[in-house]
Design an enzyme around this catalytic site. Structure first.
Site, PDB file in Angstrom:
ATOM      1  CG  ASN A  23      -3.387   8.745 -14.150  1.00 20.53           C
ATOM      2  OD1 ASN A  23      -4.606   7.755 -14.657  1.00 20.53           O
ATOM      3  ND2 ASN A  23      -2.903   7.992 -13.653  1.00 20.53           N
ATOM      4  CE  LYS A  30      -3.443  11.882  -9.946  1.00 18.87           C
ATOM      5  NZ  LYS A  30      -3.377  10.716  -9.824  1.00 18.87           N
ATOM      6  NE  ARG A 105      -3.667   3.797 -13.660  1.00 18.14           N
ATOM      7  CZ  ARG A 105      -5.056   4.187 -13.612  1.00 18.14           C
ATOM      8  NH1 ARG A 105      -5.113   5.264 -12.995  1.00 18.14           N
ATOM      9  NH2 ARG A 105      -4.862   3.014 -12.338  1.00 18.14           N
ATOM     10  CG  HIS A 194      -2.015  -0.922  -8.381  1.00 16.24           C
ATOM     11  ND1 HIS A 194      -3.438  -1.875  -6.979  1.00 16.24           N
ATOM     12  CD2 HIS A 194      -2.804   0.248  -8.089  1.00 16.24           C
ATOM     13  CE1 HIS A 194      -3.583  -0.479  -6.456  1.00 16.24           C
ATOM     14  NE2 HIS A 194      -3.386   0.165  -7.205  1.00 16.24           N
ATOM     15  CG  ASN A 225      -7.017   6.472  -0.982  1.00 18.16           C
ATOM     16  OD1 ASN A 225      -7.259   5.907   0.798  1.00 18.16           O
ATOM     17  ND2 ASN A 225      -8.164   6.877  -1.431  1.00 18.16           N
ATOM     18  N   GLY A 226      -5.715   2.840  -2.934  1.00 17.38           N
ATOM     19  CA  GLY A 226      -5.765   1.436  -2.895  1.00 17.38           C
ATOM     20  C   GLY A 226      -4.893   0.701  -3.285  1.00 17.38           C
ATOM     21  NE  ARG A 255     -11.545   1.120  -4.757  1.00 15.90           N
ATOM     22  CZ  ARG A 255     -10.273   1.298  -5.540  1.00 15.90           C
ATOM     23  NH1 ARG A 255      -9.323   0.220  -4.840  1.00 15.90           N
ATOM     24  NH2 ARG A 255      -9.851   2.131  -6.332  1.00 15.90           N
ATOM     25  NE  ARG A 298       0.322  10.564   5.405  1.00 18.75           N
ATOM     26  CZ  ARG A 298       0.054  11.599   4.486  1.00 18.75           C
ATOM     27  NH1 ARG A 298       1.428  12.702   4.554  1.00 18.75           N
ATOM     28  NH2 ARG A 298      -1.149  11.788   3.184  1.00 18.75           N
ATOM     29  N   GLY A 356       2.193   5.355  -1.246  1.00 17.42           N
ATOM     30  CA  GLY A 356       2.089   5.981   0.290  1.00 17.42           C
ATOM     31  C   GLY A 356       2.202   5.606   1.145  1.00 17.42           C
ATOM     32  CB  VAL A 357       0.775   2.715   2.987  1.00 16.21           C
ATOM     33  CG1 VAL A 357       0.955   1.856   4.328  1.00 16.21           C
ATOM     34  CG2 VAL A 357      -0.800   3.844   2.940  1.00 16.21           C
ATOM     35  CD  GLU A 410       1.234   3.425 -10.390  1.00 19.00           C
ATOM     36  OE1 GLU A 410       0.988   3.724  -9.346  1.00 19.00           O
ATOM     37  OE2 GLU A 410       0.430   2.316 -11.300  1.00 19.00           O
TER      38      GLU A 410
HETATM   39  P1  AMP Z   1      -0.511   7.017  -2.879  1.00 15.80           P
HETATM   40  O1  AMP Z   1      -2.461   6.376  -3.649  1.00 15.80           O
HETATM   41  O2  AMP Z   1       0.012   5.909  -3.247  1.00 15.80           O
HETATM   42  O3  AMP Z   1      -0.954   8.306  -3.104  1.00 15.80           O
HETATM   43  O4  AMP Z   1      -0.727   6.582  -1.264  1.00 15.80           O
HETATM   44  C1  AMP Z   1      -1.714   7.780  -0.206  1.00 15.80           C
HETATM   45  C2  AMP Z   1      -1.654   7.747   1.053  1.00 15.80           C
HETATM   46  O5  AMP Z   1       0.009   6.727   1.065  1.00 15.80           O
HETATM   47  C3  AMP Z   1      -2.845   8.240   1.964  1.00 15.80           C
HETATM   48  O6  AMP Z   1      -3.884   8.067   1.719  1.00 15.80           O
HETATM   49  C4  AMP Z   1      -1.647   7.747   2.832  1.00 15.80           C
HETATM   50  O7  AMP Z   1      -2.781   7.182   3.826  1.00 15.80           O
HETATM   51  C5  AMP Z   1      -0.703   7.350   2.811  1.00 15.80           C
HETATM   52  N1  AMP Z   1       0.797   8.325   3.151  1.00 15.80           N
HETATM   53  C6  AMP Z   1       0.863   8.823   2.453  1.00 15.80           C
HETATM   54  N2  AMP Z   1       2.665   9.386   3.489  1.00 15.80           N
HETATM   55  C7  AMP Z   1       2.152   8.611   4.572  1.00 15.80           C
HETATM   56  C8  AMP Z   1       3.289   8.293   5.631  1.00 15.80           C
HETATM   57  N3  AMP Z   1       4.142   9.630   5.407  1.00 15.80           N
HETATM   58  N4  AMP Z   1       3.271   7.802   6.318  1.00 15.80           N
HETATM   59  C9  AMP Z   1       2.255   6.508   6.197  1.00 15.80           C
HETATM   60  N5  AMP Z   1       0.690   6.620   5.655  1.00 15.80           N
HETATM   61  C10 AMP Z   1       1.211   7.762   4.389  1.00 15.80           C
END
Ligand code: AMP
Length: 433
Positions: A23, A30, A105, A194, A225-226, A255, A298, A356-357, A410
């Protein structure tokens, strides 16, 4: 069947069962080496700050200590050569007979690439032609592919496009209601992104329900994040929230997501901002960060909890109130999309939260689903609060529609699509995803 160096296939005993997933971002690479027989990851790593004086490579072999190489990598060529050296030091180099292919990717495949594609000169030229649609990403993806090809010209290279899964969105949903000739001349339409995550999670959700992807309708909420939502009917994507670019749709980390397009005209005409400044505002200083200064969910929850706890000393109310506003705007937008996609699908078997969220924030899931009982959507608080890395259902048994948490992967999806193309079979690691 397993692939050979020349890209042909041989019997299963040929032994080429691994895919290297790359990626390549604008200043990073990555990578994960994935074995398709069991899904194990013999190695993974990350090169950061390519082109800067402080670039570094973090390499994590499954059977050894993590290593860090700190020296300037002037371009992706040097970075990937260093990655290949680290892999070779573990006996898993690019000339290893176990390596079946490299899966790349690629962010934008336009309308042309509806499936993963073995890279040749014509494919490279086509990805180049799509650069105006993804000016930051496609050039980096191209550099990664060209460098990997140069390092081992005999190894099959496969491009897996972030847009491909969304090419089944019907024309009436993919088209913006603007003059058709102008739109077509400039390739203006909804593409969606995505895609590998939406494809993987929708299929994994079907399996979690004990059903075939062809038989279920799923709303996938990829909240990283996205962030993006998709409506998947019987395994085919029929609607998605990102558009010509990843700016449209949900409120994201930095965004804005949806807004009246006239906001841009207003900022230009009335506020005197030029196009680059507006681009930077909407992509980098909007969303959660624009609303409250933080883009990490968080931290936003911590601010809310600190400010709203009984007896909390309210530091002027600003801190918690702005975090609360950001959280409510984020989850309100999510609820709107869930409702809209229920209408698009008619029957919904599951709503799946991922990234993540989506995987980690029980509060976001509860707020997004709260009040949607009329749509058959409910959350079981105890199931929702339980922490796990496994796919799981968090709705009560009696609910008409399952609410699920399904960790995305992914890299595994890219590896599976790559392997299926070069070996003619999905590999057992994915359970046929
Ligand atoms: P990703 O782009 O899938 O890696 O998600 C990153 C985002 O996930 C971060 O900016 C956080 O806002 C969110 N995140 C990661 N761990 C947690 C958690 N334990 N609780 C809430 N949000 C989280």
């Amino acid at each position: 069947m397993t692939p050979q160096r020349d890209g042909t296939t041989a019997g299963r005993d040929g032994g080429a069962s691994r895919v290297l997933v790359l990626n390549s971002g604008s200043s990073s690479v990555k990578y994960q080496l994935i074995d398709m027989t069991d899904g194990s990851r013999p190695a993974a790593g990350l090169v950061e700050r390519i082109g800067e004086r402080t670039s570094s490579l973090h390499h994590t072999p499954a059977d050894g200590e993590p290593r860090t190489v700190e020296r300037p990598f002037t371009d992706h060529g040097e970075a990937l050569t260093a990655v290949a050296d680290e892999l070779a030091a573990d006996g898993t180099g690019l000339d290893s007979p176990q390596l079946a292919a490299i899966g790349h990717r690629v962010v934008h495949g336009g309308r042309r690439f509806t499936d993963p594609t073995v890279v040749d000169e014509e494919v490279l030229a086509e990805i180049e032609r799509l650069v105006p649609l993804a000016p930051l990403h496609n050039p980096a993806n191209l550099t990664g592919i060209r460098t990997a090809r140069a390092l081992n010209p005999g190894l099959p290279q496969v491009a897996v496009f972030d847009t491909a899964f969304h090419t089944t969105v019907p024309e009436y949903a993919a088209r913006y209601a603007v003059d058709v000739e102008t739109a077509d001349r400039h390739q203006v339409r909804r593409y969606g992104f995505h895609g590998t995550s939406h494809a993987y999670v929708s299929r994994r959700t079907a399996r979690l329900l004990g059903r075939e992807p062809e038989d279920v309708n799923v709303i996938v909420l990829h909240l990283g994040n996205g962030a993006s939502a998709s409506a998947v009917a019987g395994g085919r994507c029929v609607e998605t929230s990102m558009g010509l670019t990843p700016l449209e749709g949900l409120v994201m980390g930095t965004r804005s997501g949806d807004l009246d397009p006239a906001v841009i005209l207003h900022l230009h005409r009335v506020a005197g901002m030029d196009i680059d400044a507006i681009d930077e505002l909407l992509n980098k200083r909007s969303g959660l960060v624009g609303l409250c200064g933080d883009n990490d969910m968080r931290e936003i929850r911590r601010r809310i909890d600190a400010g709203e706890a009984p007896g909390a000393v309210d530091r002027g109310g600003e801190d918690a109130a702005r975090a609360r506003l950001a959280f409510d705007a984020y989850t309100h937008r999510l609820r709107k999309y869930i409702g809209a996609y229920c209408a698009v699908l008619g029957r919904v078997d599951a709503v799946a939260f991922t990234a993540g969220v989506g995987e980690n924030s029980a509060e976001v899931r509860a707020a997004a689903i709260g009040g949607l009982e009329q749509l058959g959507l409910e959350i079981d608080p105890a199931l929702n609060a339980a922490r796990s890395r496994e796919p799981r259902v968090v709705s009560p048994e009696y609910a008409r529609t399952a609410v699920a948490v399904v960790p995305t992967d992914e890299e595994l999806e890219i590896a599976a699509q790559t392997y299926r193309l070069v070996a003619g079979e999905p590999g057992t690691a994915t359970g046929g995803t």
